[in-house]
Design a protein around this motif. Structure first.
Motif, mmCIF file in Angstrom:
data_model
loop_
_atom_site.group_PDB
_atom_site.id
_atom_site.type_symbol
_atom_site.label_atom_id
_atom_site.label_comp_id
_atom_site.label_asym_id
_atom_site.label_seq_id
_atom_site.Cartn_x
_atom_site.Cartn_y
_atom_site.Cartn_z
ATOM 1 N N ASP A 1 18.284 -22.633 17.266
ATOM 2 C CA ASP A 1 18.512 -22.872 15.833
ATOM 3 C C ASP A 1 19.331 -21.766 15.180
ATOM 4 O O ASP A 1 20.148 -22.037 14.296
ATOM 5 N N THR B 1 25.889 -31.428 17.677
ATOM 6 C CA THR B 1 24.822 -30.482 17.377
ATOM 7 C C THR B 1 24.232 -29.849 18.637
ATOM 8 O O THR B 1 23.540 -28.844 18.567
ATOM 9 N N ARG B 2 24.458 -30.478 19.785
ATOM 10 C CA ARG B 2 23.999 -29.919 21.063
ATOM 11 C C ARG B 2 25.112 -30.055 22.088
ATOM 12 O O ARG B 2 25.979 -30.911 21.958
ATOM 13 N N THR C 1 25.832 -23.269 15.800
ATOM 14 C CA THR C 1 26.217 -23.957 14.567
ATOM 15 C C THR C 1 26.937 -25.254 14.953
ATOM 16 O O THR C 1 27.858 -25.209 15.764
ATOM 17 N N PRO C 2 26.520 -26.387 14.409
ATOM 18 C CA PRO C 2 27.187 -27.652 14.755
ATOM 19 C C PRO C 2 28.692 -27.581 14.469
ATOM 20 O O PRO C 2 29.124 -26.854 13.576
#
Lengths: 426, 276
Positions: free
Chosen positions: A214, A224-225, A218-219
């Motif tokens: 987290d 996002t992953r 950073t997206p």
């Protein structure tokens, strides 16, 4: 030992994306700038003049000669922050970290950012070498006659461009082919490679699930992953893949236990303890020491990706530690077989004596401490970005473990080089 | 997205009689707009922005432009679209817009006023997220020789600051196809930007750059040096003929920047200010 140690304060990376997918339209400069701005936002460094930013890319356009400086100028950091590029193949990110950490240790700078970026999608395609020679000559031709003669040298075949290849210039072999030779030499089996690959996916997925990334990722562009991650990857599914490197029935290296071409960027924030305190930033770990080694993989006996095998014992001797003194091991998974061959070499008494000049081998490691939040097989491997990913990850793991905990980083690189480093939790 | 059919419709409409002399009260609206990241990437490349997760400051203008044309092509719109000149543009962003946000885009016309050379009108684009305004753009167009509505007030003639005494911040080589490239990403296929022959038909000696491209490229050079909540006001002066070599000048001022783009003549003046 230096008078003071550089502190690892934190890191930021964008999710890594398989080539020609989500980041197909992003350049190295786009990704590095976005990653830098993410780091600036995370640590409140907007408008701040840092000591320096050091980063690099392996696949690089000639227009990006000052890539890192351009990223600084496009970021929210103060434009008075100096920057320079380095390139040491897959060792780039870690070598950049060492460069900044050393300046901090010497007191030449108080803070810095290190890391790297790579895109296999937006790769630099150059003009054909024959065409390039004609164009260079045309540019310096003085008379019309000379120019006409040179234009007469143009051939249709020269339109075929030079596309960067994942191959060693001196051997013409791809990295995978080199690694396959080493795998065979050390008798690395298919199943143990697939097990390592499955563990990498499992560990990375679990780390994402518990929110470990987290404050590290950073997206970017809606991702996002890391999109190479397959949480349901298993030895059974990996066993179905056909070998892609090596020849014959005993070929073991597949697309599943080798890293894919990937796009991404990763950076680490470093500073002196005083600088961190002044800026009310946490210190996750300190850089203890580092070592770089190289092997003669062309005419010598060593494999292309085996230089860390030599770097680690030299480093351990200098700091007076044994291979078993670590809480975490981050061994870059260029290929599963590379990690396994490295571990096997450290366990081998004959190799220790003959090649490392040691009375006893370094010995085995506790495998439950290896790449505990996954590594390149699952996350992907944008060459120059991998070092930054690993340093930030290990620093956070060590901080979670507590002060005095220790971690070893080992990264193999093209050109027969290897960069290794030790971090200590703060 | 090509606006060519709408342009054609507007061109035909231009010779037909128009209804009324006032502005249409209606709004053109698009709900639940999700931007295409590939399109944002192309726009960013053409205008010189780094590709990030947030939209370039000037990007929503191209989202609103299609709606502007739709409104102006209606027969209720009092001014003919062909020949309208973009003279001023003011963007107010209250925050950065993430490329993944669902947006509502709305365009309406207002301030139909007299101008010494004819009449001018503002087309206002509003971008909102979940009911709150995050970006607005006021594009002022001049119709030379047009008749303003009876009793219309005159347009305020405030000039933006001159930065021509500042040192050159950047020299741009603007290629002959700059207009075609921006037309491809903006949908603004006004013939004056596309080809010298087409431009000549409208009285320009060569094709000219889009004002909003110049404005976008200028503010892109300040990426990283500005706040997310900003007001970006630009005044388009003389046309930028293609190809050209022009110079960008910037001046740091309290709360933002003044900037200008000029070659042998002045093309653009702008101010960028932190907005409350």
């Amino acid at each position: 030992m230096p008078a003071r140690r550089a502190a690892v304060i934190g890191g930021n990376r964008i999710p890594f994306a398989r080539a020609n997918r989500r980041y197909a339209r992003a350049s190295n400069l786009d990704m590095l700038t976005a990653t830098l701005d993410g780091l600036v936002a995370r640590f409140g460094l907007s408008g701040e003049r840092l000591g320096e930013v050091v980063a690099g890319a392996v696949l690089k356009h000639s227009r990006d000669f000052n890539l890192t400086r351009e990223a600084v100028l496009g970021s929210r950091l103060s434009p008075a922050t100096p920057a320079y590029d380095i390139q040491q193949a897959c060792g780039t990110g870690l070598e950049a970290t060492i460069a900044v950490a050393n300046k901090i240790a010497l007191g030449q700078v108080e803070s810095g950012v290190a890391g790297g970026v790579d895109t296999a999608s937006d790769a630099p395609i150059a003009v054909n070498e024959d065409l390039r020679k004609v164009l260079v000559a045309l540019n310096s031709a003085r008379s019309l006659g000379d120019r006409v003669k040179l234009v007469g040298k143009l051939r249709p075949g020269q339109i075929v461009p030079e596309i960067p290849r994942n191959a060693e210039p001196r051997t013409g072999l791809s990295m995978g082919e080199h690694a396959a030779v080493t795998a065979k030499e050390w008798g690395i089996g298919r199943t143990e490679q697939d097990e390592l690959a499955a563990a990498s996916h499992r560990n990375l997925a679990a780390a994402y699930e518990r929110g470990f990334f987290d404050d590290l990722v950073t997206p970017y562009l809606g991702l996002t992953r890391d999109d190479n991650l397959r949480p349901d990857s298993s030895v059974e599914t990996l066993a179905k893949l056909k070998p892609v490197f090596g020849r014959g029935d005993d070929a073991t290296m597949t697309a599943g236990n080798s890293t894919p071409l990937t796009d991404g960027a990763a950076l680490v924030l470093l500073g002196s303890d005083e600088w961190a305190a002044e800026h009310r930033l946490p210190v996750l770990a300190h850089v203890v020491d580092a070592e770089t080694a190289a092997v003669d993989y062309v005419h010598g006996r060593d494999g292309l990706l085996t230089a860390p095998v030599f770097a680690v014992p030299r480093l351990l001797e200098r700091v007076g530690m044994s291979l078993q003194d670590f809480d975490f091991y981050e061994i870059h998974e260029a290929f599963a077989s590379t990690v396994l061959a490295t571990l096997k070499a450290w366990e081998d008494p004959a190799f220790a004596k003959e090649r490392l000049g040691l009375d006893a081998p370094l010995g085995a490691i506790d495998r439950s401490r290896l790449n505990v939040t996954g590594s390149s097989l699952a996350a992907g491997h944008p060459f120059a970005a991998t070092g930054g990913r690993i340093v930030a990850t290990l620093a956070k793991l060590l901080h979670e473990k507590g002060p005095g905990s220790r971690g070893l980083i080992s990264i193999c690189a093209a050109g027969g080089q290897g960069v290794v480093a030790i971090l200590e939790g703060a | 997205m090509s606006l060519a059919p709408l342009y054609a419709k507007a061109a035909v409409g231009a010779v037909l009689p128009r209804r009324g002399s006032g502005l249409p009260a209606d709004e053109v609206v698009r709900d639940d707009v999700l931007v295409d990241r590939g399109h944002v990437a192309e726009y960013a490349r053409v205008c010189g922005f780094a590709l990030s997760d947030t939209l370039p400051l000037t990007y929503p203008h191209v989202m609103g432009f299609a709606l502007q044309v739709e409104l102006m092509a209606r027969r209720t719109f009092p001014l003919p679209l062909p020949g309208l000149v973009h003279v001023r543009n003011r963007i107010v962003a209250t925050r950065a817009i993430d490329a993944g946000e669902l947006l509502r885009a709305a365009v309406h016309a207002e301030r139909f006023v007299a101008h010494p050379k004819g009449a001018q009108v503002d087309l206002v684009t509003s971008i909102s997220v979940e009911g709150s305004l995050v970006w607005s753009g006021r594009s002022t167009y001049l119709a030379r020789g047009a008749t303003p509505p009876p009793g219309a007030i005159s347009a305020a003639a405030d000039e933006l600051p001159d930065v021509s005494d500042e040192p050159v911040a950047a020299a741009w080589r603007v290629p002959a196809d700059a207009g075609r490239r921006y037309a491809a990403v903006s949908g603004d296929v006004n013939p004056i930007h596309l080809h010298p022959l087409a431009a000549r038909a409208f009285g320009f000696p060569t094709a000219i750059a889009h004002g909003m491209w110049t404005a976008a490229r200028a503010v892109a050079s300040l990426q990283g040096r500005t706040d997310d909540a900003v007001a970006y006001d630009v005044e388009f002066r003389k046309p930028l003929r293609l190809p050209s070599r022009v110079e960008l000048r910037t001046r740091r001022v309290d709360g933002g920047w003044d900037l200008g783009v000029a070659g042998r003549v002045e093309h653009l003046r702008g101010t960028l200010r932190r907005s409350a």
